[in-house]
Motif scaffolding. Structure first.
Motif, mmCIF file in Angstrom:
data_model
loop_
_atom_site.group_PDB
_atom_site.id
_atom_site.type_symbol
_atom_site.label_atom_id
_atom_site.label_comp_id
_atom_site.label_asym_id
_atom_site.label_seq_id
_atom_site.Cartn_x
_atom_site.Cartn_y
_atom_site.Cartn_z
ATOM 1 N N TYR A 1 8.888 2.463 -8.518
ATOM 2 C CA TYR A 1 8.642 1.210 -9.236
ATOM 3 C C TYR A 1 7.452 1.371 -10.178
ATOM 4 O O TYR A 1 6.628 2.271 -10.015
ATOM 5 N N LYS A 2 7.394 0.465 -11.138
ATOM 6 C CA LYS A 2 6.210 0.362 -11.986
ATOM 7 C C LYS A 2 5.461 -0.916 -11.611
ATOM 8 O O LYS A 2 6.058 -1.994 -11.549
ATOM 9 N N ASN A 3 4.185 -0.794 -11.357
ATOM 10 C CA ASN A 3 3.376 -1.951 -10.997
ATOM 11 C C ASN A 3 3.195 -2.842 -12.223
ATOM 12 O O ASN A 3 2.613 -2.416 -13.216
ATOM 13 N N VAL B 1 4.745 3.780 -6.389
ATOM 14 C CA VAL B 1 4.403 2.718 -7.340
ATOM 15 C C VAL B 1 3.529 3.299 -8.436
ATOM 16 O O VAL B 1 2.362 3.628 -8.212
ATOM 17 N N PRO C 1 0.789 5.151 -4.221
ATOM 18 C CA PRO C 1 0.368 4.739 -5.568
ATOM 19 C C PRO C 1 0.201 5.984 -6.434
ATOM 20 O O PRO C 1 -0.177 7.049 -5.938
ATOM 21 N N SER D 1 -1.269 -4.093 -13.138
ATOM 22 C CA SER D 1 -2.298 -3.083 -12.902
ATOM 23 C C SER D 1 -3.688 -3.662 -13.145
ATOM 24 O O SER D 1 -3.925 -4.360 -14.134
ATOM 25 N N PRO E 1 -1.281 -1.289 -6.598
ATOM 26 C CA PRO E 1 -0.009 -0.617 -6.311
ATOM 27 C C PRO E 1 0.263 -0.503 -4.812
ATOM 28 O O PRO E 1 1.421 -0.525 -4.387
ATOM 29 N N ASP F 1 1.208 3.152 -11.504
ATOM 30 C CA ASP F 1 0.238 2.126 -11.900
ATOM 31 C C ASP F 1 -0.144 2.258 -13.371
ATOM 32 O O ASP F 1 -1.325 2.266 -13.719
ATOM 33 N N TYR G 1 1.649 -3.834 -3.765
ATOM 34 C CA TYR G 1 2.999 -3.948 -4.312
ATOM 35 C C TYR G 1 3.987 -3.204 -3.417
ATOM 36 O O TYR G 1 5.074 -3.709 -3.095
#
Length: 252
Positions: free
Chosen positions: A65-67, A40, A12, A70, A77, A42, A80
């Motif tokens: 990736y983008k969470n 990920v 994260p 949030s 994250p 956040d 995820y």
């Protein structure tokens, strides 16, 4: 079909542009190559996502990736990333910490013990600049559910679990979510083994969330009483032990 990686590393990240390159590169430099790194972001407002993506463009084992949901806690994250993980073994590294090169290679053999679902290691504390001066956090060689109730000796930046034995673990949306996760695994009857080697570097920041000791103690009490539903008097006993061990660790 592409072969699934052996280890999935979940990272994260939030406003971590200062340190995330070091963290990612420490995963890429592992002597065990059979891994994937899931970063990920956040909701960072700095260059965290951009830096991570630039490194991912050079290493096919990295996925960024983008969470989308949030909540301001690292559980989101991490969950995820866990949901996306393809590896049998799942481990975590925060974006301001980093590993030593043999971390994964040295941990995997301990899973050959049938009763072992978690493997962890000792780690070293450094200041925000990364200065190393021998501040080692040394944990017991083995822990069970009952002994872990007395205090968290599993550094989250070192812990790894076997999803083949326990499944993928959903992390609670609470503070000290890593401690609750390790407890939930050991409560199934497994043990956690320490490699008895130093495999990770924990960076201390003046602004880290763990700097507020009073908040930490209140989070710990909630885990005993609200999450695990332990009796009041037993909770007092475990709480006192945890507070003492936390104080000793803080002096390192």
């Amino acid at each position: 079909m592409t072969k699934a990686p052996l280890v999935s590393v979940i990272m994260p990240a939030y406003n971590a542009e200062k340190f995330i390159q070091t963290a990612i590169e420490s995963v890429c430099a592992q002597t065990l190559n059979d891994l994937e790194l899931i970063v990920v972001d956040d909701g960072s407002i700095d260059r965290t996502f951009e830096i991570a993506q630039q490194i991912a463009n050079r290493d096919h084992r990295i996925f960024v990736y983008k969470n989308p949901h949030s909540i301001g806690l690292p559980s989101a994250p991490r969950n995820y990333g866990v949901n996306l993980a393809k590896g049998r073994f799942i481990t975590f590294l925060d974006s301001d910490d980093f590993w030593l090169p043999n971390k994964l290679k040295n941990q995997l053999p301990f899973f050959d013990f049938e009763d072992t679902a978690i493997v962890f290691s000792n780690y070293e504390k450094v200041d925000e600049r990364g200065t190393r001066n021998g501040r080692l956090v040394i944990a017991p060689k083995l822990t069970t559910y009952r002994s872990l109730l007395l205090g968290n000796i599993i550094g989250n930046l070192t812990g790894m679990y076997d999803s083949q034995k326990v499944g993928k673990i959903t992390i609670m949306d609470i503070h000290h979510e890593d401690y609750a996760m390790w407890l939930s695994i050991l409560k199934k009857g497994f043990v956690a083994r320490n490699t008895n080697t130093v495999e990770a570097i924990y960076r201390i920041s003046d602004h880290a969330i763990t700097s507020n000791k009073l908040q930490i103690l209140s989070w710990q009490w909630k885990i005993y009483r609200k999450i695990l539903h332990i009796s009041f008097f037993s909770s007092v006993y475990y709480y006192a032990s945890y507070a003492l061990k936390a104080w000793v660790k803080s002096r390192i």
